[in-house]
Design a protein around this motif. Sequence first.
Motif, PDB file in Angstrom:
ATOM      1  N   THR A  97       3.971  -1.552  23.282  1.00  0.00           N
ATOM      2  CA  THR A  97       5.054  -2.220  24.005  1.00  0.00           C
ATOM      3  C   THR A  97       4.822  -2.005  25.501  1.00  0.00           C
ATOM      4  O   THR A  97       3.855  -1.364  25.909  1.00  0.00           O
ATOM      5  CB  THR A  97       6.421  -1.635  23.616  1.00  0.00           C
ATOM      6  N   ILE A  98       5.741  -2.490  26.291  1.00  0.00           N
ATOM      7  CA  ILE A  98       5.629  -2.323  27.738  1.00  0.00           C
ATOM      8  C   ILE A  98       5.690  -0.838  28.123  1.00  0.00           C
ATOM      9  O   ILE A  98       5.076  -0.419  29.107  1.00  0.00           O
ATOM     10  CB  ILE A  98       6.703  -3.149  28.470  1.00  0.00           C
ATOM     11  N   ILE A  99       6.390  -0.035  27.336  1.00  0.00           N
ATOM     12  CA  ILE A  99       6.486   1.407  27.603  1.00  0.00           C
ATOM     13  C   ILE A  99       5.097   2.043  27.490  1.00  0.00           C
ATOM     14  O   ILE A  99       4.660   2.768  28.392  1.00  0.00           O
ATOM     15  CB  ILE A  99       7.459   2.093  26.619  1.00  0.00           C
TER      16      ILE A  99
ATOM     17  N   CYS B 225       2.685   3.597  30.441  1.00  0.00           N
ATOM     18  CA  CYS B 225       2.154   4.962  30.360  1.00  0.00           C
ATOM     19  C   CYS B 225       0.632   4.967  30.506  1.00  0.00           C
ATOM     20  O   CYS B 225       0.071   5.830  31.186  1.00  0.00           O
ATOM     21  CB  CYS B 225       2.554   5.607  29.035  1.00  0.00           C
ATOM     22  N   LYS B 226      -0.015   4.001  29.873  1.00  0.00           N
ATOM     23  CA  LYS B 226      -1.470   3.922  29.981  1.00  0.00           C
ATOM     24  C   LYS B 226      -1.886   3.649  31.428  1.00  0.00           C
ATOM     25  O   LYS B 226      -2.822   4.264  31.941  1.00  0.00           O
ATOM     26  CB  LYS B 226      -2.002   2.819  29.062  1.00  0.00           C
ATOM     27  N   LEU B 227      -1.177   2.749  32.101  1.00  0.00           N
ATOM     28  CA  LEU B 227      -1.491   2.461  33.504  1.00  0.00           C
ATOM     29  C   LEU B 227      -1.211   3.670  34.398  1.00  0.00           C
ATOM     30  O   LEU B 227      -1.960   3.923  35.350  1.00  0.00           O
ATOM     31  CB  LEU B 227      -0.695   1.251  33.985  1.00  0.00           C
TER      32      LEU B 227
ATOM     33  N   SER C  19       0.293  10.451  28.483  1.00  0.00           N
ATOM     34  CA  SER C  19      -0.621   9.892  27.486  1.00  0.00           C
ATOM     35  C   SER C  19      -0.119  10.090  26.055  1.00  0.00           C
ATOM     36  O   SER C  19      -0.625   9.449  25.129  1.00  0.00           O
ATOM     37  CB  SER C  19      -2.008  10.514  27.634  1.00  0.00           C
ATOM     38  N   LEU C  20       0.854  10.940  25.852  1.00  0.00           N
ATOM     39  CA  LEU C  20       1.339  11.232  24.494  1.00  0.00           C
ATOM     40  C   LEU C  20       1.848   9.997  23.742  1.00  0.00           C
ATOM     41  O   LEU C  20       1.493   9.802  22.577  1.00  0.00           O
ATOM     42  CB  LEU C  20       2.412  12.320  24.543  1.00  0.00           C
TER      43      LEU C  20
ATOM     44  N   ILE D 199       1.130   5.847  19.384  1.00  0.00           N
ATOM     45  CA  ILE D 199       1.093   4.458  18.924  1.00  0.00           C
ATOM     46  C   ILE D 199      -0.289   4.073  18.386  1.00  0.00           C
ATOM     47  O   ILE D 199      -0.407   3.311  17.439  1.00  0.00           O
ATOM     48  CB  ILE D 199       1.526   3.512  20.082  1.00  0.00           C
ATOM     49  N   ASN D 200      -1.334   4.640  18.987  1.00  0.00           N
ATOM     50  CA  ASN D 200      -2.694   4.337  18.538  1.00  0.00           C
ATOM     51  C   ASN D 200      -3.163   5.237  17.402  1.00  0.00           C
ATOM     52  O   ASN D 200      -4.329   5.187  17.024  1.00  0.00           O
ATOM     53  CB  ASN D 200      -3.664   4.432  19.723  1.00  0.00           C
ATOM     54  N   ASP D 201      -2.270   6.086  16.879  1.00  0.00           N
ATOM     55  CA  ASP D 201      -2.572   6.989  15.767  1.00  0.00           C
ATOM     56  C   ASP D 201      -3.782   7.869  16.090  1.00  0.00           C
ATOM     57  O   ASP D 201      -4.692   8.032  15.287  1.00  0.00           O
ATOM     58  CB  ASP D 201      -2.809   6.185  14.478  1.00  0.00           C
TER      59      ASP D 201
END
Length: 185
Positions: free
Chosen positions: A21-23, A27-29, A74-75, A80-82
Amino acid sequence: MVQIEQDRPLGSPSTRRLKETIIERACKLACVAALITMLVVIGVDILTRSLFNFSFEISDELGGYMLVVIAFVSLPVCQINDSFHHVELVQSRLSPFGRAVSHVIFDLLSLTFCVLLLWQLMRFELSSFRFHDRAPTYLATPLWIPQIAMMLGAAALCFSMVRTLAADVARLRASGKATEGASEP
């Protein structure tokens, strides 16, 4: 051939992976920005030390703050990416229904821990803000600034944990219906 789960060979993508999602994208950015900031600050410090025999003496402090940002923010992306570790030794021996149940139980426990962590980080943040705590360094950074990354990362992780829990509950229901349908004559 080594099997991680009964239906999924080693190296294939996880079935628990969710769409970001945008969240999670924010976070990644933020992690990318923190990494670039850390590289630039450390690079400038190395350059000024080697060329001018001078240091700004802030690279350690800023690098530490950026590591905190990367670690906490990064958590939710990892969730989300397991990308977290799993006990495959146990999971591979369970039925699909048993795996779904164990995922839901683990998600509930993890969400409980994340909510408790968020609560404590919020208390820590408010305490630092209220008492005007500052780092004992040249920058004298107000400590609530780097601590807010911890709180925001934990809040985003709670959001991602709720999404993961909802997806695992849906998988549990689907697995339960498939088990019921298989047992009926």
